[in-house]
Design a protein around this motif. Structure first.
Motif, PDB file in Angstrom:
ATOM      1  N   GLY A 274       0.814  -1.215   0.000  1.00 58.88           N
ATOM      2  CA  GLY A 274       0.000   0.000   0.000  1.00 58.88           C
ATOM      3  C   GLY A 274       0.842   1.257   0.000  1.00 58.88           C
ATOM      4  N   SER A 275       1.921   1.266   0.789  1.00 60.00           N
ATOM      5  CA  SER A 275       2.801   2.440   0.842  1.00 60.00           C
ATOM      6  C   SER A 275       3.523   2.645  -0.483  1.00 60.00           C
ATOM      7  CB  SER A 275       3.821   2.267   1.977  1.00 60.00           C
ATOM      8  OG  SER A 275       3.169   2.104   3.212  1.00 60.00           O
ATOM      9  N   ALA A 314     -10.205  -0.420  -1.199  1.00 62.46           N
ATOM     10  CA  ALA A 314     -10.311   0.864  -0.504  1.00 62.46           C
ATOM     11  C   ALA A 314      -9.086   1.722  -0.766  1.00 62.46           C
ATOM     12  CB  ALA A 314     -10.492   0.620   0.996  1.00 62.46           C
ATOM     13  N   MET A 315      -7.890   1.108  -0.743  1.00 64.44           N
ATOM     14  CA  MET A 315      -6.682   1.883  -1.027  1.00 64.44           C
ATOM     15  C   MET A 315      -6.625   2.296  -2.496  1.00 64.44           C
ATOM     16  SD  MET A 315      -3.507   0.556   1.299  1.00 64.44           S
ATOM     17  CE  MET A 315      -3.751  -1.212   1.193  1.00 64.44           C
ATOM     18  N   SER A 316      -7.089   1.440  -3.380  1.00 64.62           N
ATOM     19  CA  SER A 316      -7.131   1.808  -4.791  1.00 64.62           C
ATOM     20  C   SER A 316      -7.990   3.049  -4.994  1.00 64.62           C
ATOM     21  CB  SER A 316      -7.691   0.639  -5.615  1.00 64.62           C
ATOM     22  OG  SER A 316      -7.891   1.023  -6.953  1.00 64.62           O
ATOM     23  N   ASP A 539       4.841   4.012  11.669  1.00 63.85           N
ATOM     24  CA  ASP A 539       4.800   5.448  11.984  1.00 63.85           C
ATOM     25  C   ASP A 539       5.150   6.290  10.757  1.00 63.85           C
ATOM     26  OD1 ASP A 539       4.158   4.745  14.567  1.00 63.85           O
ATOM     27  OD2 ASP A 539       6.208   4.904  15.309  1.00 63.85           O
ATOM     28  N   ALA A 540       6.147   5.832   9.997  1.00 66.25           N
ATOM     29  CA  ALA A 540       6.549   6.603   8.819  1.00 66.25           C
ATOM     30  C   ALA A 540       5.514   6.487   7.701  1.00 66.25           C
ATOM     31  CB  ALA A 540       7.911   6.112   8.330  1.00 66.25           C
ATOM     32  N   MET A 541       4.938   5.314   7.520  1.00 65.99           N
ATOM     33  CA  MET A 541       3.996   5.128   6.418  1.00 65.99           C
ATOM     34  C   MET A 541       2.630   5.735   6.708  1.00 65.99           C
ATOM     35  SD  MET A 541       5.849   3.809   4.116  1.00 65.99           S
ATOM     36  CE  MET A 541       7.184   4.776   4.874  1.00 65.99           C
ATOM     37  N   ALA A 542       2.386   6.101   7.964  1.00 65.60           N
ATOM     38  CA  ALA A 542       1.137   6.781   8.294  1.00 65.60           C
ATOM     39  C   ALA A 542       0.994   8.089   7.519  1.00 65.60           C
ATOM     40  CB  ALA A 542       1.069   7.049   9.801  1.00 65.60           C
ATOM     41  N   ARG A 543       2.110   8.594   6.981  1.00 63.07           N
ATOM     42  CA  ARG A 543       2.060   9.805   6.162  1.00 63.07           C
ATOM     43  C   ARG A 543       1.505   9.517   4.773  1.00 63.07           C
ATOM     44  NH1 ARG A 543       7.869  12.760   7.480  1.00 63.07           N
ATOM     45  NH2 ARG A 543       7.749  12.622   9.759  1.00 63.07           N
ATOM     46  N   HIS A 544       1.450   8.240   4.402  1.00 66.20           N
ATOM     47  CA  HIS A 544       1.066   7.890   3.037  1.00 66.20           C
ATOM     48  C   HIS A 544      -0.234   7.114   2.939  1.00 66.20           C
ATOM     49  CE1 HIS A 544       5.021   9.156   1.606  1.00 66.20           C
ATOM     50  NE2 HIS A 544       5.551   8.469   2.606  1.00 66.20           N
ATOM     51  N   ILE A 545      -0.543   6.284   3.944  1.00 68.41           N
ATOM     52  CA  ILE A 545      -1.706   5.403   3.853  1.00 68.41           C
ATOM     53  C   ILE A 545      -2.575   5.547   5.099  1.00 68.41           C
ATOM     54  CG2 ILE A 545      -0.611   3.721   2.320  1.00 68.41           C
ATOM     55  CD1 ILE A 545       0.105   2.042   4.691  1.00 68.41           C
ATOM     56  N   PRO A 546      -3.839   5.110   5.031  1.00 66.49           N
ATOM     57  CA  PRO A 546      -4.759   5.300   6.158  1.00 66.49           C
ATOM     58  C   PRO A 546      -4.317   4.555   7.415  1.00 66.49           C
ATOM     59  CG  PRO A 546      -5.945   4.759   4.127  1.00 66.49           C
ATOM     60  CD  PRO A 546      -4.499   4.553   3.841  1.00 66.49           C
ATOM     61  N   GLU A 547      -4.719   5.072   8.572  1.00 68.47           N
ATOM     62  CA  GLU A 547      -4.390   4.452   9.858  1.00 68.47           C
ATOM     63  C   GLU A 547      -5.009   3.070   9.964  1.00 68.47           C
ATOM     64  OE1 GLU A 547      -4.594   3.011  13.822  1.00 68.47           O
ATOM     65  OE2 GLU A 547      -6.382   3.628  12.668  1.00 68.47           O
ATOM     66  N   SER A 548      -6.123   2.851   9.267  1.00 71.22           N
ATOM     67  CA  SER A 548      -6.758   1.532   9.293  1.00 71.22           C
ATOM     68  C   SER A 548      -5.841   0.463   8.713  1.00 71.22           C
ATOM     69  CB  SER A 548      -8.064   1.566   8.495  1.00 71.22           C
ATOM     70  OG  SER A 548      -7.820   1.928   7.140  1.00 71.22           O
ATOM     71  N   VAL A 549      -4.870   0.870   7.886  1.00 69.35           N
ATOM     72  CA  VAL A 549      -3.906  -0.055   7.307  1.00 69.35           C
ATOM     73  C   VAL A 549      -2.665  -0.150   8.181  1.00 69.35           C
ATOM     74  CG1 VAL A 549      -2.474  -0.595   5.302  1.00 69.35           C
ATOM     75  CG2 VAL A 549      -4.755   0.392   4.989  1.00 69.35           C
TER      76      VAL A 549
END
Length: 627
Positions: A274-275, A314-316, A539-549
């Protein structure tokens, strides 16, 4: 991405063009865009081309230097080839193409094997100096691209796949039973062996020289790089690590978007793919993404959560990708297993037929696909494994504990019964010694649980991840598809190895206490259900993808085989592994069937063993090794 092959007649005889053609024909699936051959006396190099960078004839291989002294056959992709080209041009090298192949050729001419440390990418190379009469073979740092080597009957041969070596009709196919013991223990072959004697993998991060001026030429192998999970001192702050990880990850993905053909991305419901998709989609409008899902109508228990299509869709939607999906049913395993094992060439890690269908799907739309492989191994995605071996009085005690965990296919009390027909031949094989040989002879100071966890990360990167790369290469190239792995960017890997364990795993203190004081169901429940792992990456990828992921617990890419093997595929399993199967030339029928029936009756979950036995059956049926 291509297929490479080569042959050297050690007695000095000239190379047969017909044989060299047969070797590259065996690799035709890896390179549908062209082929080439180069012969100089007793040395021949062959190539099959999958054109990704510089689609013109100027990228043709084998590529020969302007003075005709050097010849190169190359498989892979060098993401920093433009920077290296500028440096080489400043040193007087001239270029005819825009391909990374020509950069590799001139870099090896200029720097020799030192060039390997300059390459940021994935590669396997065969490079011949006709004046010095030296053949250089090399693989990338992490083993993303395979390279097999062989010496038998006075002939040295190499290839991207064993098929190239087996194109020699005179090659004698004998099973390497020591390698079989590794597979039955680890669900992987963790040494350089293969299931065929006289064929080995050149180890990742190494190069080998074959000096034809020597009285008795032998391949001498040297290591130029190795993993080193070692926390830096002084440590940075958590915020500093998050910031640097985000920068390096974004840089890595963007580096790997370099292509002259269309590029897409795998997209599961997880954080890693996802990221990658999030960063790639920012640069590529309507990025094509690919998801493999499962029909769970006959699944049960934990396997009911294995279909990640909803999360991927959902990510798409968030990243506005052009999404494609394939949905697997139990019969798809049965339909694919023969072709899959033909291309895998021998059993390796995992039930990989879902990957087969995912690659088939992606190859219908793109020539290059991004994968999230490596994120778990670099950032601690399997905490239930590491926590089994954290507090020990000595390194050897740690090895015993971790070795005990990694016996994945057969238990210690049943392995000897399994191999009783060949017990005399494997009596001297110690898979514990094979396990220990993966680690450095001197592991250094081990004073804290974190030190042992870093040793576990080292082991998994060298073995489990390497096995995943071998499988992914074979599966993708079977479909004429190039797979790229942004997590294995050199700068990102170097950073990941320095990140303190406390930033990768949150529950270290609690789990150490559990290891010391808890047994049975409570500890097992924790290991199975913990959401720990890859904390700094989350923590770093939270900038790119939803918290649910980013907040989801780790889930591998798995099909519901435990249910299917004892349900809709039970007749197929019994039919394949009945008394007529060739596996009983080497395995004990009664011991195998006790284990099989334990799974098929529902008494135990032995899905890994069932898949392993099916894979060995296919390998023996297709390869037909002599005794």
């Amino acid at each position: 991405m291509c297929g490479i092959a080569g042959i050297v007649n050690l007695n000095g005889d000239g190379v047969s063009p017909v044989l060299l053609q047969a070797m590259t024909d065996a690799l035709a699936h890896r390179g549908p865009d062209g082929e080439g051959h180069w012969i100089h006396e007793n040395v021949g190099l062959g190539h099959r081309r999958l054109a990704i960078i510089d689609l013109s004839p100027l990228g043709h291989q084998p590529m020969v230097s302007r003075d005709s002294r050097y010849a190169l056959t190359f498989n892979g992709m060098i993401y920093n080839h433009r920077e290296l080209r500028a440096e080489l041009e400043a040193r007087g090298h001239r270029f005819r193409s825009t391909s990374d192949t020509e950069v590799v050729l001139n870099a090896l001419i200029e720097w020799g094997p030192d060039a390997l440390l300059r390459f940021n990418g994935m590669f396997a190379v065969g490079f011949y100096d006709s004046l010095e009469r030296k053949l250089l073979l090399a693989r990338d740092r992490y083993g993303i691209k395979p390279l097999y080597v062989s010496e038998q009957g006075g002939v040295f041969a190499f290839g991207s796949e064993q098929k190239a070596i087996l194109a020699r009709s005179s090659f004698v196919r004998r099973m390497d039973k020591s390698a079989l013991m590794e597979y039955l223990t680890f669900q992987n072959i963790i040494s350089e062996r293969t299931l065929l004697q006289d064929i080995e993998l050149l180890p990742a991060g190494t190069y080998g020289y074959l000096d034809l001026r020597a009285t008795t030429p032998r391949l001498t192998v040297s290591r130029y790089w190795d993993f080193d999970f070692r926390e830096e001192s002084p440590e940075g702050t958590h915020a500093e690590y998050v910031e640097e990880l985000d920068r390096l990850f974004t840089q890595a993905v963007n580096r790997q978007l370099l292509s002259d053909v269309e590029l897409g991305s795998y997209l599961s419901g997880g954080m890693d793919s996802g990221s990658i998709t999030a960063v790639a989609a920012a640069s590529i409008p309507n990025l094509k993404t690919f998801t493999c899902g499962f029909d769970l109508s006959s699944a049960s228990g934990m396997e009911l959560s294995f279909d990640e299509r909803a999360a991927a869709e959902a990510m798409s939607a968030v990243f506005k990708t052009e999404q494609y999906e394939v949905v697997l049913k139990s019969g798809d395993m049965e339909r694919s297993i023969s072709a899959l094992n033909h291309h895998l060439e021998e059993p390796r890690v995992g039930q990989s037929y879902p990957n087969w269908y995912a690659a088939s799907l992606a190859s219908k739309f793109v020539k290059v696909v991004l994968s999230g492989a490596g994120g778990d191994e670099l950032f601690g995605g399997y905490p239930w494994r590491y926590y089994r071996a954290t507090n020990h009085a000595s390194f050897e005690e740690y090895v015993d504990a971790y070795y005990g965990y990694w016996q994945r296919l057969t238990r210690p009390d049943e392995l000897q019964a399994f191999v009783s027909p060949i017990l005399d031949e494997v009596a001297g094989v110690s898979t514990r010694d094979v396990f220990r040989s993966v680690y450095p002879a001197d592991p250094g100071s081990l004073d804290r649980p974190e030190d042992y966890i870093n040793q576990s990360l080292y082991f998994e990167a060298k073995t489990f991840l390497h096995g995943l790369f071998i499988v992914e290469d074979k599966i993708s190239m079977a479909h004429g598809l190039e797979t790229r792995v942004p997590f294995m960017d050199n700068d990102l890997v170097d950073f990941a190895m320095r990140v303190p364990v406390k930033y990768k795993l949150n529950n270290l203190a609690e789990v150490t206490r559990l290891n010391e004081n808890e047994t049975g169901a409570k500890a097992e429940k924790f290991f199975q259900r913990t959401k720990d792992g890859k904390q700094i990456l989350r923590d770093a990828m939270a900038r790119h993808i939803p918290e649910s992921v980013t907040g989801r617990e780790k889930q591998g890419f798995s099909s519901p085989d435990a249910s299917w093997f004892k349900g809709e595929s039970i007749d197929f399993v019994r039919r394949q592994l009945n008394g007529a199967s060739p596996i009983y030339d080497i395995l004990d029928h009664d011991a195998v069937n006790v284990a099989l029936e334990s799974h098929l009756s529902g008494a135990e979950n032995r899905r890994l063993l069932v898949w392993g036995l099916l894979s060995i059956h296919e390998w023996m049926t297709q390869t037909r090794p002599s005794a």
